[in-house]
Design an enzyme around this catalytic site. Structure first.
Site, PDB file in Angstrom:
ATOM      1  N   ASP A   1      58.340 -96.428  54.967  1.00 44.85           N
ATOM      2  CA  ASP A   1      58.629 -95.000  54.833  1.00 44.85           C
ATOM      3  C   ASP A   1      57.427 -94.148  55.236  1.00 44.85           C
ATOM      4  O   ASP A   1      56.320 -94.663  55.453  1.00 44.85           O
ATOM      5  CB  ASP A   1      59.062 -94.665  53.386  1.00 44.85           C
ATOM      6  CG  ASP A   1      58.208 -95.375  52.340  1.00 44.85           C
ATOM      7  OD1 ASP A   1      57.094 -95.840  52.680  1.00 44.85           O
ATOM      8  OD2 ASP A   1      58.642 -95.473  51.181  1.00 44.85           O
TER       9      ASP A   1
ATOM     10  N   HIS B   1      63.126 -97.447  42.362  1.00 41.22           N
ATOM     11  CA  HIS B   1      63.410 -97.241  43.785  1.00 41.22           C
ATOM     12  C   HIS B   1      62.626 -98.206  44.672  1.00 41.22           C
ATOM     13  O   HIS B   1      61.500 -98.569  44.347  1.00 41.22           O
ATOM     14  CB  HIS B   1      63.200 -95.774  44.208  1.00 41.22           C
ATOM     15  CG  HIS B   1      61.783 -95.283  44.241  1.00 41.22           C
ATOM     16  ND1 HIS B   1      61.322 -94.300  43.391  1.00 41.22           N
ATOM     17  CD2 HIS B   1      60.731 -95.601  45.030  1.00 41.22           C
ATOM     18  CE1 HIS B   1      60.060 -94.043  43.668  1.00 41.22           C
ATOM     19  NE2 HIS B   1      59.668 -94.821  44.652  1.00 41.22           N
TER      20      HIS B   1
ATOM     21  N   GLU C   1      65.746 -93.414  46.342  1.00 40.33           N
ATOM     22  CA  GLU C   1      65.753 -92.909  44.976  1.00 40.33           C
ATOM     23  C   GLU C   1      67.068 -93.295  44.279  1.00 40.33           C
ATOM     24  O   GLU C   1      68.020 -93.718  44.946  1.00 40.33           O
ATOM     25  CB  GLU C   1      65.623 -91.384  45.027  1.00 40.33           C
ATOM     26  CG  GLU C   1      64.311 -90.898  45.663  1.00 40.33           C
ATOM     27  CD  GLU C   1      63.113 -91.011  44.734  1.00 40.33           C
ATOM     28  OE1 GLU C   1      63.079 -91.916  43.880  1.00 40.33           O
ATOM     29  OE2 GLU C   1      62.189 -90.184  44.862  1.00 40.33           O
TER      30      GLU C   1
ATOM     31  N   ASP D   1      61.247 -95.698  38.545  1.00 42.48           N
ATOM     32  CA  ASP D   1      62.700 -95.561  38.359  1.00 42.48           C
ATOM     33  C   ASP D   1      63.480 -96.602  39.173  1.00 42.48           C
ATOM     34  O   ASP D   1      64.674 -96.466  39.390  1.00 42.48           O
ATOM     35  CB  ASP D   1      63.154 -94.143  38.754  1.00 42.48           C
ATOM     36  CG  ASP D   1      62.778 -93.793  40.196  1.00 42.48           C
ATOM     37  OD1 ASP D   1      62.273 -94.686  40.925  1.00 42.48           O
ATOM     38  OD2 ASP D   1      62.986 -92.633  40.596  1.00 42.48           O
TER      39      ASP D   1
HETATM   40  C1  GLP Z   1      56.271 -94.794  46.592  1.00 40.76           C
HETATM   41  C2  GLP Z   1      56.632 -95.671  47.788  1.00 40.76           C
HETATM   42  C3  GLP Z   1      57.249 -96.988  47.346  1.00 40.76           C
HETATM   43  C4  GLP Z   1      56.352 -97.654  46.305  1.00 40.76           C
HETATM   44  C5  GLP Z   1      56.212 -96.735  45.118  1.00 40.76           C
HETATM   45  C6  GLP Z   1      55.379 -97.335  43.998  1.00 40.76           C
HETATM   46  O1  GLP Z   1      57.385 -94.195  46.041  1.00 40.76           O
HETATM   47  N1  GLP Z   1      57.551 -95.015  48.666  1.00 40.76           N
HETATM   48  O2  GLP Z   1      57.406 -97.831  48.475  1.00 40.76           O
HETATM   49  O3  GLP Z   1      56.900 -98.881  45.929  1.00 40.76           O
HETATM   50  O4  GLP Z   1      55.590 -95.543  45.567  1.00 40.76           O
HETATM   51  O5  GLP Z   1      54.021 -97.121  44.212  1.00 40.76           O
HETATM   52  P1  GLP Z   1      52.879 -97.778  43.348  1.00 40.76           P
HETATM   53  O6  GLP Z   1      52.709 -99.159  43.881  1.00 40.76           O
HETATM   54  O7  GLP Z   1      51.681 -96.920  43.611  1.00 40.76           O
HETATM   55  O8  GLP Z   1      53.303 -97.769  41.943  1.00 40.76           O
END
Ligand code: GLP
Length: 267
Positions: free
Chosen positions: A72, A143, A148, A141
């Protein structure tokens, strides 16, 4: 689904890096075709990237024949913005390994026509022969990528509006100021991730415990998009103990036992 429960984030990173290296080598032994690797951003994969860099520097693996597709990118951030996922990937991984820049694919958050950019991304993935292994993290959450809650489980790459929860969680990267966080992102769909031949999701820390529980023990639901992994023929969640703390004791023991057996039979 496999669930690998390790003690610490470091062990999660080591297991995941080992697994990716093993898969790259297995494919290289079979064919000259590049290994196609899907990649995430976020704080969780940082240790895995550090471990992969360490292993590359030790001469254990080469990324010269690896093609990557990132999950993304924020909409509206230029590639050189310090919080863009382009910058994140180059700073934390690509600049330190032997990947060819032309083999790196990341959605363009500044694309004038985001719909065309997303359709083109799907086309590029297909042209590369599909993704061999998609590595991902999870949001609190549940995702995956930026899919989402209530995203279609068959969704493809598209622009998604970020939830207020995600904006608040990600504000830590934007001087703690939620108003600086982009409100939409371009993201691969749940269907895009599920099309990969293997999906490995990493989760560490107690904040991910609810998402891990929904991913492993609750029903398949668009409320927790991670749960789509249950329908994948080769889905793996790798987590640390705190991220496993909301699982039933019986679930925890089941996976600990069966993975201990896997370990023995892999020796
Ligand atoms: C963002 C990214 C996800 C990732 C999430 C969790 O939302 N788009 O791909 O998994 O963050 O991030 P973290 O690893 O910092 O908790």
């Amino acid at each position: 689904m496999r669930l690998i429960i390790e003690n610490t984030p470091k062990e999660v990173a080591r297991w995941t890096a080992d697994h990716i290296i093993k898969r790259i080598k297995e494919k290289a032994a079979r064919t000259d075709e590049p290994f196609v690797l899907g990649l995430p951003t976020g704080s969780t994969p940082l240790e895995t990237y550090a471990e992969l860099i360490r292993r590359y520097k030790a001469g254990d693996v080469s990324f010269a024949n690896v093609v990557t597709f990132n999950m993304d990118e924020y909409r509206g951030l230029p590639a050189d913005h310090e919080q863009s996922y382009h910058r994140f990937m180059w700073d934390n991984f690509f600049s330190h390994i032997d990947i060819k820049p032309e083999n790196v694919n990341i959605l363009d958050g500044m694309a004038a026509d985001p719909k065309a950019e997303c359709a083109d991304y799907e086309r590029r993935i297909a042209e590369a022969g599909g993704i061999d292994l998609f590595l991902g993290g999870i949001g609190e959450d549940g995702h995956i990528a930026f899919n989402e809650p209530f995203s279609s489980l068959s969704s493809r790459t598209r622009e998604k509006t970020l939830t207020q929860d995600t904006i608040l969680v990600n504000a830590r990267f934007f001087d703690g100021d939620a108003s600086k966080v982009p409100t939409t992102a371009l993201t691969v769909g749940v269907g895009t991730v599920m099309d990969a031949r293997e999906v490995v999701i990493i989760a560490t820390g107690p904040k991910k415990a609810r998402a891990v529980r929904h991913g492993v023990e609750e029903g398949v639901s668009h409320v927790w998009t991670i749960s789509a992994l249950q329908t994948h023929p080769a889905g793996i969640i790798v987590c640390d103990d705190p991220a496993a703390e909301q699982l039933r004791v019986s679930t925890y023991r089941y996976f600990k036992d069966i993975e201990r057996d896997n370990l023995m039979s892999n020796r």
